[in-house]
Design an enzyme around this catalytic site. Structure first.
Site, PDB file in Angstrom:
ATOM      1  N   GLY A  22       5.085   3.312   6.944  1.00 46.64           N
ATOM      2  CA  GLY A  22       4.082   4.355   6.774  1.00 46.64           C
ATOM      3  C   GLY A  22       4.398   5.400   5.729  1.00 46.64           C
ATOM      4  O   GLY A  22       3.635   6.345   5.556  1.00 46.64           O
ATOM      5  N   GLY A  24       4.610   4.834   2.478  1.00 44.38           N
ATOM      6  CA  GLY A  24       3.920   4.555   1.229  1.00 44.38           C
ATOM      7  C   GLY A  24       4.632   3.588   0.312  1.00 44.38           C
ATOM      8  O   GLY A  24       4.432   3.618  -0.909  1.00 44.38           O
ATOM      9  N   LYS A  25       5.460   2.700   0.873  1.00 49.11           N
ATOM     10  CA  LYS A  25       6.188   1.734   0.041  1.00 49.11           C
ATOM     11  C   LYS A  25       5.228   0.852  -0.747  1.00 49.11           C
ATOM     12  O   LYS A  25       5.414   0.624  -1.941  1.00 49.11           O
ATOM     13  CB  LYS A  25       7.071   0.847   0.926  1.00 49.11           C
ATOM     14  CG  LYS A  25       8.182   1.564   1.658  1.00 49.11           C
ATOM     15  CD  LYS A  25       9.047   0.611   2.420  1.00 49.11           C
ATOM     16  CE  LYS A  25       8.276  -0.181   3.454  1.00 49.11           C
ATOM     17  NZ  LYS A  25       7.722   0.643   4.532  1.00 49.11           N
ATOM     18  N   THR A  26       4.204   0.331  -0.070  1.00 51.30           N
ATOM     19  CA  THR A  26       3.282  -0.583  -0.742  1.00 51.30           C
ATOM     20  C   THR A  26       2.521   0.132  -1.849  1.00 51.30           C
ATOM     21  O   THR A  26       2.344  -0.404  -2.954  1.00 51.30           O
ATOM     22  CB  THR A  26       2.308  -1.210   0.270  1.00 51.30           C
ATOM     23  OG1 THR A  26       3.066  -1.929   1.253  1.00 51.30           O
ATOM     24  CG2 THR A  26       1.339  -2.160  -0.410  1.00 51.30           C
ATOM     25  N   SER A  27       2.058   1.348  -1.577  1.00 55.51           N
ATOM     26  CA  SER A  27       1.326   2.099  -2.597  1.00 55.51           C
ATOM     27  C   SER A  27       2.194   2.361  -3.820  1.00 55.51           C
ATOM     28  O   SER A  27       1.781   2.127  -4.965  1.00 55.51           O
ATOM     29  CB  SER A  27       0.835   3.434  -2.014  1.00 55.51           C
ATOM     30  OG  SER A  27      -0.077   3.226  -0.972  1.00 55.51           O
ATOM     31  N   ASP A  49       6.938  -8.474   3.325  1.00 60.62           N
ATOM     32  CA  ASP A  49       6.428  -8.013   4.616  1.00 60.62           C
ATOM     33  C   ASP A  49       5.434  -9.033   5.150  1.00 60.62           C
ATOM     34  O   ASP A  49       4.435  -9.344   4.501  1.00 60.62           O
ATOM     35  CB  ASP A  49       5.750  -6.652   4.452  1.00 60.62           C
ATOM     36  CG  ASP A  49       5.433  -5.995   5.793  1.00 60.62           C
ATOM     37  OD1 ASP A  49       5.501  -6.686   6.830  1.00 60.62           O
ATOM     38  OD2 ASP A  49       5.112  -4.797   5.794  1.00 60.62           O
ATOM     39  N   THR A 506      -6.123   1.275   5.099  1.00 64.04           N
ATOM     40  CA  THR A 506      -5.125   0.222   5.243  1.00 64.04           C
ATOM     41  C   THR A 506      -4.598   0.096   6.669  1.00 64.04           C
ATOM     42  O   THR A 506      -4.556  -1.010   7.210  1.00 64.04           O
ATOM     43  CB  THR A 506      -3.970   0.446   4.252  1.00 64.04           C
ATOM     44  OG1 THR A 506      -4.483   0.330   2.925  1.00 64.04           O
ATOM     45  CG2 THR A 506      -2.873  -0.578   4.460  1.00 64.04           C
TER      46      THR A 506
END
Length: 597
Positions: A22, A24-27, A49, A506
């Site tokens: 949560g 913000g790694k993906t962003s 992931d 998301t």
């Protein structure tokens, strides 16, 4: 601290983005990959992931092979899908078998390659290949990793398997006698060398200006140093500054963030740091992702504030605790994407059940467990534990050795112990511990705080594999009907699954995908919990107001059919740590957090 993104100034070939769920790694990883591609580089963005949401962000279907991103020349995306990787691995292993192998031998190998252990090794095999010359077509490979506990497991595997394979010419028995795992030893060594080379690999620890996220980033940093990954940076995502000091909610958010920055662990202060401001938009689509790392960017698509009239209140956790207590006993599993607040919700529900006179065991399957920090002390009448992978692995090894050693000579005992030192043993041991805890729900309440979605689904896969094995073994023997953990999870009178989400595109999409996965396994979620809702806070800060419009849309989406029951936990100016704070979340109180009808 740098308000620009220093990790893009002189990027190494491999960029790993890791951190608590949560944050913000993906962003950030996607925005970084897009920025590098826009600069003319050939970039591969890889998700490790199992519950990746890259498809939502980029609007494309992810595959186990690189997919070009429309509108972003030079950028391709790959998702290491555990099931696809495992099937490919099985086929490669079977192809290595002797041509004169019997069908019985091949069936034995297929059975040995059907478990969660093989899934993990297959995913790791894919991961290792990306650190070798197999990905030489790309200038940069950006890894969007699973939440911290799962990622540390992945990054430790090169060292674990390299050590296990040294001097072991038989291969790992848990992967089948013909697995040929020894043949992968050179690839594993190359992966370890690439990860440890500061000229090749940078690890970006992503956090938010939050005490818990900072503490986990510090722990992760130390563990990564122990694995030899020393080239680290810190990216602090979602830094917020109130537009004016007259907005109490906005000021409270800013002050909490500033306090976390002021109290940053010493180990993190030593790292190069970048600040990424909170944006007034969801990071979905290329325009938003390009704006995320652009200094001083404005909203990509401003949302007009929805009218506050004609609203009805959502029920709080107190109402959910009442409903759960009425069952008398059973298993309550709290599930969701990393960082949505599963641990807080699980701990609050456990406290609420104790307050209602119930016997409760609160446990967790998360390798990066936070229960102790959330409870912050003992709670009278509440048993608390965690499934510790290392402890459970040793317990499992001791049990197997005690059962099998009496019939073996010393050399055979040594071989058995050597096989049990395989990293695969941990997955089996954790499943057995999970099964024990599930069974406790027959006479009391068990509240289980699960690992983030991807890791939890691998555990569920292991549960399903065990169920199929037991069904085959007991078929046609006239024996009493066996009750497997999967059957317990499918029993709606025994198990209640609580899905936790945040009011953003998301997390809601991922909760919906998790619900679909559970339903395919014939497990029906009981309720959804919307955490950190600020709809009732009354803020007039322009940035927060823009985000609240998106929140209202997500609540409408959940009420339109996603959630059979929807409860809420409002955004709190003080994190709910300790018995007293958790108790306030589950006592009888007026409902909060309005939503449009």
């Amino acid at each position: 601290m740098n308000m620009e993104t220093g990790f893009l100034e002189h990027p190494t070939r491999h960029l790993f983005f890791t951190g608590k769920g949560g944050v913000g790694k993906t962003s950030l990883s996607t925005a970084a990959a897009l920025s590098l591609a826009d600069a003319g580089r050939k970039v591969l963005l890889v998700s490790t992931d199992a519950a990746s949401n890259l498809d939502d962000m980029l609007g494309i279907e992810l595959r186990n092979t690189p997919v070009p991103v429309p509108g972003a020349p030079g950028l391709s995306v790959l998702n290491i899908d555990p099931d696809t990787a495992a099937e490919s691995y099985r086929q490669r292993v079977l192809a290595q078998m002797d041509a004169d192998s019997s069908e019985a031998d091949r069936s034995t190998v297929r059975e040995q390659l059907s478990g969660a252990c093989t899934t993990e090794i297959a995913s790791f095999d894919e991961f290792s290949s990306l650190l070798s010359d197999n990905a030489a077509l790309y200038d940069h490979i950006v890894f969007d990793t699973a939440p911290t506990g799962h990622t540390l497991r992945l990054l430790s595997l090169p060292k674990a398997w390299t050590g296990f394979l040294q001097g072991n010419d038989r291969g790992a028995s848990c992967l089948g006698p013909h697995s040929g795992l020894k043949m992968q030893e050179e690839r594993f060594k190359a992966a370890l060398e690439a990860l440890s080379d500061p000229l090749k690999t940078t690890v970006i620890l992503v956090t938010r200006p939050d005490k818990g996220a900072m503490a986990e980033a510090a722990r992760t940093s130390e563990e990564l140093h122990g694995l030899g990954l020393d080239n680290q940076r810190l990216a602090i995502n979602g830094v917020f500054h109130a537009s004016e000091r007259t907005d109490a909610v906005a000021c409270a958010i800013e002050d909490l963030g500033q306090q976390a920055l002021d109290d940053m662990p010493r180990s993190l202060r030593a790292l190069p740091q970048d600040l990424v401001p909170l944006r007034p938009f969801d990071t979905v689509g290329l325009p938003a992702l390009r704006a995320l790392l652009a200094p001083g960017s404005s909203p990509v698509t401003p949302h007009p504030m929805a009218a506050a009239e004609n609203t009805t209140p959502l029920q709080g956790l107190d109402a959910l605790a009442d409903e759960l207590a009425a069952a008398g006993h059973g298993l309550i599993m709290v599930m969701g994407k990393g960082g949505v607040g599963k641990t807080t919700v699980a701990a609050a529900l456990a406290v609420g059940l104790v307050q209602r006179g119930k016997t409760v065991h609160l446990s967790t399957t998360d390798p990066a467990a936070h229960l102790a920090g959330t409870l912050s002390g003992d709670v009278p009448g509440l048993k608390v534990s965690r499934i510790d992978p290392k402890l459970e692995t040793q317990r499992y090894i001791d049990k197997i050795m005690a059962a099998r050693s009496p019939g073996l000579d010393p050399a055979e005992q040594a071989l058995l112990l050597e096989d049990l030192q395989s990293p695969c043993t941990e997955e089996v041991a954790v499943f057995h511990a999970f099964s024990r805890i599930v069974g406790e729900g027959r006479s009391a309440f068990v509240v289980l705080d699960t690992a983030p979605t991807g890791h939890s689904m691998l555990l569920m896969d292991a549960t399903g594999a065990y169920h199929r094995q037991m069904t085959r073994e007991f078929e046609g023997h006239g024996a009493a009907r066996v009750i497997t953990p999967l059957m317990r999870l499918q029993d709606a009178t025994y198990t209640r699954i609580i899905l936790v989400t945040l009011p953003e595109v998301t997390p809601v999409s991922q909760a919906a995908a998790l619900q679909d996965d559970l339903r395919r396994a014939k497990i029906e979620p009981y309720a959804w919990v919307l955490n950190k809702s600020v709809l009732a806070a009354g803020t007039h800060d322009p940035l927060l107001s823009a985000r609240l419009a998106g929140e209202r849309q997500q609540v409408e989406r959940m009420n339109a059919g996603l959630a059979k029951r929807l409860f809420t936990l409002p955004w709190l100016t003080v994190p709910p740590i300790g018995f007293a704070a958790l108790s306030r979340l589950v006592i009888k109180a007026p409902a909060v957090a309005p939503t449009t009808t």
